[in-house]
Design an enzyme around this catalytic site. Sequence first.
Site, PDB file in Angstrom:
ATOM      1  N   ASP A   1       0.834  -1.213   0.000  1.00 53.66           N
ATOM      2  CA  ASP A   1       0.000   0.000   0.000  1.00 53.66           C
ATOM      3  C   ASP A   1       0.871   1.267   0.000  1.00 53.66           C
ATOM      4  OD1 ASP A   1      -2.300   1.519   0.138  1.00 53.66           O
ATOM      5  OD2 ASP A   1      -3.054   0.606   1.979  1.00 53.66           O
TER       6      ASP A   1
ATOM      7  N   ASP B   1     -10.709   2.096  -3.196  1.00 53.31           N
ATOM      8  CA  ASP B   1     -11.215   1.898  -1.836  1.00 53.31           C
ATOM      9  C   ASP B   1     -12.735   1.910  -1.814  1.00 53.31           C
ATOM     10  OD1 ASP B   1      -8.930   1.463  -0.460  1.00 53.31           O
ATOM     11  OD2 ASP B   1      -8.703   3.506   0.289  1.00 53.31           O
TER      12      ASP B   1
HETATM   13  C1  DGJ Z   1      -5.771   1.941   2.104  1.00 52.46           C
HETATM   14  C2  DGJ Z   1      -6.181   0.733   1.336  1.00 52.46           C
HETATM   15  O1  DGJ Z   1      -6.664   1.074   0.086  1.00 52.46           O
HETATM   16  C3  DGJ Z   1      -7.208  -0.039   2.145  1.00 52.46           C
HETATM   17  O2  DGJ Z   1      -7.673  -1.130   1.418  1.00 52.46           O
HETATM   18  C4  DGJ Z   1      -6.583  -0.468   3.438  1.00 52.46           C
HETATM   19  O3  DGJ Z   1      -5.539  -1.367   3.166  1.00 52.46           O
HETATM   20  C5  DGJ Z   1      -6.065   0.736   4.185  1.00 52.46           C
HETATM   21  N1  DGJ Z   1      -5.199   1.529   3.370  1.00 52.46           N
HETATM   22  C6  DGJ Z   1      -5.319   0.308   5.419  1.00 52.46           C
HETATM   23  O4  DGJ Z   1      -4.733   1.362   6.039  1.00 52.46           O
END
Ligand code: DGJ
Length: 738
Positions: free
Chosen positions: A478, A548
């Site tokens: 991420d 997201d």
């Molecule tokens: C952003 C990601 O896109 C989410 O899926 C998740 O992993 C969060 N970060 C966790 O902090």
Amino acid sequence: MAISFDEKSKRFHLTAGDSSYVMEIVEGGFLAHLYWGKRIRRATFCRPPERVDRPFSPNPPGFGRDFSLDTLPQEYPAYGRTDFRAPAYQVRLENGSTVTDLRYCGHRISHGKPKLPGLPATYVERDDEAETLEIELTDPVCGLKAVLFYTAFSRLNAFARSVRFVNEGREPLVLLRAMSASVDFRDAGFDWLHLSGTWANERQIVRRPLAPGGQSVESRRGASSHQHNPFIALLRQNTDEDAGEVYGFSLVYSGNFWAGVEVDPYDCARVLIGLNPFDFAWRLDPGESFQTPEAVLVYSDEGLGGMSRTYHWLYRSRLCRGPWRDRERPILVNNWEATYFDFDEDKLVRLAEKAADLGIELFVLDDGWFGQRDDDTRSLGDWYPNPRKLPNGLSGLAGRIAALGLRFGIWVEPEMVSEDSDLYRRHPDWCLHVPGRGRSTGRSQLVLDLSREDVREYVVRAISDLLSSAPIDYVKWDMNRHMTEIGSAALGPERQRETAHRYMLGLYAVLEELTVRFPHVLFESCSGGGGRFDPGMLYYMPQTWTSDNTDAVCRVKIQYGTSLVYPAVAMGAHVSAVPNHQVGRTTPLRTRGDVACSGNLGYELDLTALSDEACAEIRRQTSFYRDIRRLVQFGDLYRLISPFSGDGNEAAWMYVSEDRSESVVFYFRFLARPNPPRPAIRLKGLDPLADYLVREIPNGRAEPVFGGDELMHAGLPVPERALFGDFQSAVWLLFRQN
Ligand code: DGJ
């Protein structure tokens, strides 16, 4: 021969699939662009550049009044030598001047495709898959050499372009601008299209007519970004999904980019794509070279659909790498939206038990397992398990997950550091920053300076130790903030503007090292969802968390827009809870499943809290997905109804196997209408001479047989059930009978 050079006419003719690209070395050694489009047999009669005496278009020294670079269609235009349009590159000389003049000095044609040092790029597996032309241009006054690379893929309408600059002079040069590709179209009768949006609403399709002057998209955020994808296309005004000409430009890069079109006063369109020149400079000492990222140019005369299928094949098979490239991807459950930071080992195992029972194959432990991470304000950089949440460490948890028959995966965010972390306390100068200014935070975190070797070594060591500490089959990588105060404590003042690109090169070096060390690991990239969904990341990690936003209705548009360039196998798509956590909408579980089954399926909700009925539906979905996933992940995509057209109330797409023997069709309708019309969806990509058995999923008892021609021309009727109630979907499987 895919690439030929005719000594007499001084023309290069490159053919890729069913497309041609023609250039000519004109008087004075300037490299002119003549043609790019549908394949032509010979380049001989390609219209030569016009010679016109245009007022206010000056003439380079030694040329007549009818020759100006301002009106010459060129391959790699310079600044300051009579062309007033946006240049492809710009260099500052030691004497302060920024005028350069590149002329042809030689070329080389070879089989295959060379690697791009330190950068992600498309590749070939056999030398007969492509030919590459390298054209050398030099400026004897300052010793600058530019090598233009053109790779023509023999079976695809695709060219890969990049440029290598070499300082062959005696004094330092500073590159201020270094585009990967420039194309001077000889007219401007196009629309242009780009994929733009925001966090949780990425890659929305924007199409508008070209207008005189400049139009562009870019990122200045240190990542390719949610806001604009590094891709644009020019479309003839009558081009649609299935017919008409499209020219696609996609940049294999994950950082600051610029892509745009300038329409000049004579109705010619110049397209440029490459590194963003904003706040960029790169010092080239004598003997040093600089390689630009690669741009992939695709021509289609079968509309946007044809362009997408070319990108899909190329990126799926000759950009993604590693053992997972051609393997079916596992159905996963991710604990993020199920637990956020609130979990311990037993809670995770309960989720995994339920997942195993529902047919899920991979358990992914998301954020919150390390350091003191109980919220998003701390501990990034401290990559060791939290003993309170995971008393038996990662290996203890992984062992219990493996005992359930699931693979185990983990979330990391290695490019970042929290101010409240052991790592930051030890190394406060390891983040991007500039002297004398406070450090802006995003999500309470700072960006590690990956341009530094010591920082890269730390990241590789920390993540290698982690991946060796337990049986880890999958990593979600991420990246949750954009860059500010871009500067590096390790670079001198004259190199500070190199930092953002050096960061990307550093990131690519880290990813190369880790993916080579851990080839069995399936890596998925993520940046607050789809903030770095770009071809650069796909080179290292063959799938990306698309957004997201897991709301089924929003996802239809996000996945549809993403599919313009990127294949379904690259798109992480999860079923989540209702009301949806991003937009608060409640949609049927079945529809959520159908949207997610159109990509790389996963679940991201508390499975332990579901009713028996919901569990039965999920069991059906995972079993159905196992049946169709080869088709979805590796088949050809045909988009049938766009959620970006009309009232946006419907969408449909289908995947067809390479031999056209099987297909799966998805239809989505958002808001119910009273007394609605009864639509039929016209399918695509089938064999018109074959008969197909049509099975409606899940309940289809009647399994009628239709001709491929009937399905494509008369259409497949939408069942009444899918027209009643909001947010409905329908799915069919097709099997060829003869
Ligand atoms: C952003 C990601 O896109 C989410 O899926 C998740 O992993 C969060 N970060 C966790 O902090």
